[in-house]
Scaffold this active site. Structure first.
Site, PDB file in Angstrom:
ATOM      1  CG  HIS A 113      -1.851  -1.062   1.240  1.00  0.00           C
ATOM      2  ND1 HIS A 113      -2.513  -1.699   2.264  1.00  0.00           N
ATOM      3  CD2 HIS A 113      -2.864  -1.463   0.281  1.00  0.00           C
ATOM      4  CE1 HIS A 113      -3.405  -2.513   1.852  1.00  0.00           C
ATOM      5  NE2 HIS A 113      -3.691  -2.197   0.529  1.00  0.00           N
TER       6      HIS A 113
ATOM      7  CE1 TYR B 258       6.405   2.559   7.352  1.00  0.00           C
ATOM      8  CE2 TYR B 258       4.528   2.588   8.663  1.00  0.00           C
ATOM      9  CZ  TYR B 258       5.649   3.373   8.230  1.00  0.00           C
ATOM     10  OH  TYR B 258       5.943   4.521   8.635  1.00  0.00           O
ATOM     11  CG  HIS B 259      -0.023  -2.559   4.797  1.00  0.00           C
ATOM     12  ND1 HIS B 259      -1.042  -1.811   4.533  1.00  0.00           N
ATOM     13  CD2 HIS B 259       0.290  -2.475   6.316  1.00  0.00           C
ATOM     14  CE1 HIS B 259      -1.644  -1.185   5.919  1.00  0.00           C
ATOM     15  NE2 HIS B 259      -0.583  -1.529   6.902  1.00  0.00           N
ATOM     16  N   PRO B 260       3.609  -4.860   2.912  1.00  0.00           N
ATOM     17  CG  PRO B 260       5.937  -5.616   3.501  1.00  0.00           C
ATOM     18  CD  PRO B 260       4.918  -4.770   3.840  1.00  0.00           C
TER      19      PRO B 260
END
Length: 547
Positions: free
Chosen positions: A296, A469-471
């Site tokens: 994101h 921070y959503h890999p």
């Protein structure tokens, strides 16, 4: 000899360590590259503002230069500590919507549709409000109301209603859309990471061993049935000494979206040409390892505040005093990103919200690393379903050398992701223009003008957008032969090895990724043990976009 070796004590690894060691006849080894989660800033929620500067708790990744973001390298913090990123995140509890998981199943992740995963969300959860058809009240993961919230956070919620959006007191409830305060993964005002929720209760068990400071270099294999390689152990380093630990059952890789594909490639499972380039013997030519990277992208809108009520002025000493001497209360119990929203934009292709907002009653630039003068507030806005896809690649055959990250933000062929990021910036500006902010609204900071057109907002996105921070996705699960893992999370081409973390997600869920990662590990524990949990049909879910 251990029955299970778990690599990585993050959001997923801690869950598995707890659930698998519930069986006293099973021996479990949990390996974590980082230290114990003893730092006080981990457990005091507002300490998140200070955690960014503590390198020993963070893998401290950076992307390669991003072509669509003015060639900038973006910072990707990932937790390197017991609890992983759940020990350094903002504690917002969201799940996405049923349509996200039905989409996973439609893409080949059989058994991961909403009715199948809901029991595991409920099993994990201990909601302060109590249990119901959507929430659990007896799980290890405490989900709580904020003990402290800033007046500006409530002004943000009021602004959302003034802009025509509904209020929503439960983003994981019957509907996701609307403005409200986040519920947070906290227990009695302290962070409830996966280490606190799952690992601490399991520590006394004689059949669980936890080793910190353990950098895994590779997974080892032996010939198995029919010549298929079988994982038989793990090689790792602690304090400069190398160890090989054999395993009689399964190796469970829980390193996250960056470390898990790297460990597979270092172990000989990955794109053959890339492995040979680094002198790694090819065990399984798996072209999709490291591919399908999604994240994101987030754009922050900052304004000055005309009243001295922001968190910019609160001293560290006051926060610590209120928190530790007054019963986990006051500003120290705030997760800082207190309020938020889910919005369905005019560009949304289906019934699901496609924009998420996080509101911070402070000036937050460059992940909080660039301290700006004065008082202000920040609106984060991200597009929930990006079409761009990135990739990871090795830079050497050494585990200590970080992978190359090419996130490829805004790299989709038709430019839809950029149009959505412009929409995110416009939405943020519109919310801050509502009457509830009239008594607080000062001069604009980023962007520095209120009258930017679409071209100006696009330039603003290229100059300032960052990861939130959503890999996920780099070890995609599916039924097709190209999927890295099958729907039972078993690595294709070998036996005795599973990947269990956010890397297996085929698509980003519509929200923060910590709760879905914990759900994946809860379900994986049952898959490993051969247990089945009854599905719970949610009667409100009649279509992919429902709820």
């Amino acid at each position: 000899m251990y029955d299970y070796i778990i690599i990585g004590a993050g959001s997923a690894g801690c869950v598995l360590a707890n659930r698998l060691s519930e069986d006293p006849d099973v021996r479990v080894l949990l390996l974590e590259a980082g230290p114990r989660d003893r730092h006080p800033f981990i457990h005091m929620p507002a300490g998140i503002a200070k955690l960014v500067g503590i390198k020993r708790l963070n893998w401290d990744y950076y992307t390669a230069p991003e072509p669509q973001l003015d060639g900038r390298t973006l910072w990707w913090p990932r937790g390197k500590v017991l609890g992983g990123s759940s020990s350094i995140n903002a504690m917002c509890y969201t799940r996405g919507v049923p349509g996200d998981y039905d989409e996973w199943a439609a893409l080949g992740a059989d058994g991961w549709h909403w009715d199948n995963v809901l029991p595991y969300f409920r099993r994990a959860e201990h909601n302060q409000r109590g249990g119901d058809a959507l929430h659990g009240d007896a799980g290890p993961l405490h989900v709580s109301e904020l003990r402290h919230s800033n007046p500006l956070s409530h002004a943000f919620i009021e602004a959302g209603t003034q802009a025509g959006y509904p209020r929503n007191d439960d983003f994981s409830g019957p509907t996701q859309e609307g403005f409200g305060l986040y519920q947070v993964t906290q227990k009695q005002g302290a962070r409830c990471s996966s280490a606190v929720a799952y690992l601490d209760p399991a520590r006394p068990r004689d059949n669980l061993e936890i080793v910190t400071g353990a950098m895994v270099s590779r997974i080892t294999f032996e010939p198995g049935r029919g010549g298929t390689p079988r994982a038989n152990g793990v090689t790792y380093n602690v304090g400069g000494r190398a160890f090989h630990q054999p395993c009689s059952g399964e190796v469970l890789l829980c390193g996250g979206a960056l470390n898990s594909p790297q460990t597979l490639m270092l172990s000989g499972i990955g794109p053959a040409a890339q492995l040979r380039r680094h002198g790694i013997e090819v065990l399984v030519d798996a072209a999709q390892v490291g591919e399908n990277l999604q994240d994101h992208l987030d754009i922050c809108t900052l304004r000055q505040c005309t009243q001295p009520i922001t968190y910019d002025r609160v001293s560290d000493l006051r926060i610590a005093f209120d928190y530790y001497l007054r019963g986990h209360s006051g500003v120290g119990s705030s997760n800082v990103a207190e309020a938020g929203a889910f919005v369905r934009s005019p560009l949304a292709p289906d019934a699901r919200a496609d924009v998420q907002l996080h509101f911070v009653p402070a000036l937050l630039d460059d992940h909080g690393r660039n301290r700006l003068p004065g008082d202000g507030f920040t609106v984060h806005a991200c597009f929930l379903r990006p079409r761009s896809r990135g990739r990871l690649s090795l830079v050497s055959d050494r585990a200590a050398d970080k992978v190359r990250i090419e996130a490829n933000y805004l790299g989709d062929a038709d430019g839809f992701d950029m149009r959505m990021m412009v929409e995110c910036a416009r939405l943020s500006r519109d919310v801050l223009a509502q009457p509830s902010f009239d008594r607080y609204r000062g001069a604009p900071i980023f962007p520095d003008r209120d009258d930017l057109d679409d071209a100006g907002l696009a330039a603003f996105v290229r100059a300032k957008a960052e990861s939130i921070y959503h890999p996920i996705g780099t070890c995609r699960m599916g039924r097709d032969a190209d999927a890295v893992v099958d729907p039972d999370l078993r690595v294709r081409g070998v036996d005795g090895l599973r990947v269990i973390d956010a890397s297996v997600m085929p698509r980003l869920p519509g929200g923060n990724t910590n709760a879905p990662t914990i759900m994946i590990a809860e379900r994986a524990a049952d898959l490993i043990a051969g247990r089945k949990r009854n599905e719970v049909r949610d009667p409100r879910v009649d279509a992919v976009g429902a709820v």
